[in-house]
Design a protein around this motif. Structure first.
Motif, PDB file in Angstrom:
ATOM      1  N   GLY A  13       0.843  -1.198   0.000  1.00  0.00           N
ATOM      2  CA  GLY A  13       0.000   0.000   0.000  1.00  0.00           C
ATOM      3  C   GLY A  13       0.870   1.238   0.000  1.00  0.00           C
ATOM      4  O   GLY A  13       1.684   1.441  -0.890  1.00  0.00           O
ATOM      5  N   THR A  14       0.725   2.070   1.039  1.00  0.00           N
ATOM      6  CA  THR A  14       1.517   3.291   1.154  1.00  0.00           C
ATOM      7  C   THR A  14       2.571   3.180   2.259  1.00  0.00           C
ATOM      8  O   THR A  14       3.184   4.168   2.632  1.00  0.00           O
ATOM      9  CB  THR A  14       0.611   4.502   1.455  1.00  0.00           C
ATOM     10  OG1 THR A  14      -0.085   4.263   2.682  1.00  0.00           O
ATOM     11  CG2 THR A  14      -0.370   4.739   0.322  1.00  0.00           C
ATOM     12  N   ARG A  15       2.767   1.997   2.766  1.00  0.00           N
ATOM     13  CA  ARG A  15       3.750   1.780   3.830  1.00  0.00           C
ATOM     14  C   ARG A  15       4.995   1.142   3.232  1.00  0.00           C
ATOM     15  O   ARG A  15       4.927   0.122   2.559  1.00  0.00           O
ATOM     16  CB  ARG A  15       3.177   0.890   4.913  1.00  0.00           C
ATOM     17  CG  ARG A  15       4.131   0.718   6.082  1.00  0.00           C
ATOM     18  CD  ARG A  15       3.447   0.222   7.301  1.00  0.00           C
ATOM     19  NE  ARG A  15       2.596   1.309   7.789  1.00  0.00           N
ATOM     20  CZ  ARG A  15       1.528   1.135   8.533  1.00  0.00           C
ATOM     21  NH1 ARG A  15       1.154  -0.058   8.880  1.00  0.00           N
ATOM     22  NH2 ARG A  15       0.822   2.156   8.947  1.00  0.00           N
ATOM     23  N   GLU A  16       6.127   1.755   3.518  1.00  0.00           N
ATOM     24  CA  GLU A  16       7.409   1.273   3.001  1.00  0.00           C
ATOM     25  C   GLU A  16       8.295   0.868   4.177  1.00  0.00           C
ATOM     26  O   GLU A  16       8.351   1.559   5.195  1.00  0.00           O
ATOM     27  CB  GLU A  16       8.088   2.389   2.206  1.00  0.00           C
ATOM     28  CG  GLU A  16       9.391   2.004   1.581  1.00  0.00           C
ATOM     29  CD  GLU A  16       9.985   3.137   0.757  1.00  0.00           C
ATOM     30  OE1 GLU A  16      10.934   2.853   0.018  1.00  0.00           O
ATOM     31  OE2 GLU A  16       9.528   4.284   0.858  1.00  0.00           O
ATOM     32  N   VAL A  17       8.964  -0.250   4.026  1.00  0.00           N
ATOM     33  CA  VAL A  17       9.880  -0.740   5.043  1.00  0.00           C
ATOM     34  C   VAL A  17      11.271  -0.834   4.423  1.00  0.00           C
ATOM     35  O   VAL A  17      11.431  -1.319   3.305  1.00  0.00           O
ATOM     36  CB  VAL A  17       9.439  -2.125   5.579  1.00  0.00           C
ATOM     37  CG1 VAL A  17      10.468  -2.704   6.532  1.00  0.00           C
ATOM     38  CG2 VAL A  17       8.075  -2.020   6.246  1.00  0.00           C
ATOM     39  N   MET A  18      12.261  -0.355   5.169  1.00  0.00           N
ATOM     40  CA  MET A  18      13.651  -0.428   4.726  1.00  0.00           C
ATOM     41  C   MET A  18      14.414  -1.341   5.680  1.00  0.00           C
ATOM     42  O   MET A  18      14.334  -1.175   6.899  1.00  0.00           O
ATOM     43  CB  MET A  18      14.306   0.956   4.740  1.00  0.00           C
ATOM     44  CG  MET A  18      15.766   0.932   4.324  1.00  0.00           C
ATOM     45  SD  MET A  18      16.656   2.497   4.616  1.00  0.00           S
ATOM     46  CE  MET A  18      15.680   3.670   3.751  1.00  0.00           C
ATOM     47  N   ILE A  19      15.148  -2.284   5.106  1.00  0.00           N
ATOM     48  CA  ILE A  19      16.020  -3.154   5.885  1.00  0.00           C
ATOM     49  C   ILE A  19      17.450  -2.839   5.467  1.00  0.00           C
ATOM     50  O   ILE A  19      17.777  -2.871   4.281  1.00  0.00           O
ATOM     51  CB  ILE A  19      15.692  -4.637   5.649  1.00  0.00           C
ATOM     52  CG1 ILE A  19      14.247  -4.918   6.069  1.00  0.00           C
ATOM     53  CG2 ILE A  19      16.687  -5.533   6.388  1.00  0.00           C
ATOM     54  CD1 ILE A  19      13.751  -6.288   5.715  1.00  0.00           C
ATOM     55  N   VAL A  20      18.277  -2.515   6.461  1.00  0.00           N
ATOM     56  CA  VAL A  20      19.662  -2.126   6.214  1.00  0.00           C
ATOM     57  C   VAL A  20      20.564  -3.085   6.977  1.00  0.00           C
ATOM     58  O   VAL A  20      20.351  -3.322   8.169  1.00  0.00           O
ATOM     59  CB  VAL A  20      19.907  -0.670   6.689  1.00  0.00           C
ATOM     60  CG1 VAL A  20      21.372  -0.293   6.552  1.00  0.00           C
ATOM     61  CG2 VAL A  20      19.013   0.297   5.931  1.00  0.00           C
TER      62      VAL A  20
END
Length: 127
Positions: A64-71
């Protein structure tokens, strides 16, 4: 059928940071945001800067409009120092302003100001 994602091995233990960000709820905007992060359109100076501050891997996931970043980083990585340095690298603020058009954030925010760090509260494996 749902498939998993291959994870790169670095030959050393790594730390993982997970952050979340909200995007604007507009299909055209979301499509432009995805395009900006494609291999063809992602700015090479930004990739170089991310690697220069010591980040080994960065993945973005969206629903949807939720973004997750994994670093993923080396164990001795200092997040605050790296983000302060990243903010000063060539074209970084220009990039943040560009992608900020698609994100729910204030104009002029740095990457570190936009993203909210998530807290890990469960994991399956033993230390």
């Amino acid at each position: 059928m749902t498939e998993g994602y291959i994870v790169k091995r670095f030959g050393q233990p790594v730390k993982r940071y997970v952050q979340i960000l909200e995007l604007k709820d507009d299909p055209e905007s979301l499509a432009s945001y995805r395009k900006a992060h494609s291999r063809e359109d992602f700015w090479p100076e930004i990739k170089q800067g991310i690697q220069e501050v010591g980040i080994l891997e960065m993945e973005l996931y969206i629903i949807g409009t939720r973004e997750v970043m994994i670093v993923e980083t080396p164990l001795d990585f200092d997040w605050d120092k790296a983000m302060a340095r990243l903010a000063q690298l060539p074209r970084q603020q220009e990039w943040e302003n560009f992608v900020g058009r698609f994100q729910k954030c204030k104009e002029g925010d740095t990457s570190d100001e936009k993203w909210q760090m998530m807290e890990r509260f469960f994991y399956l494996y033993e230390d």
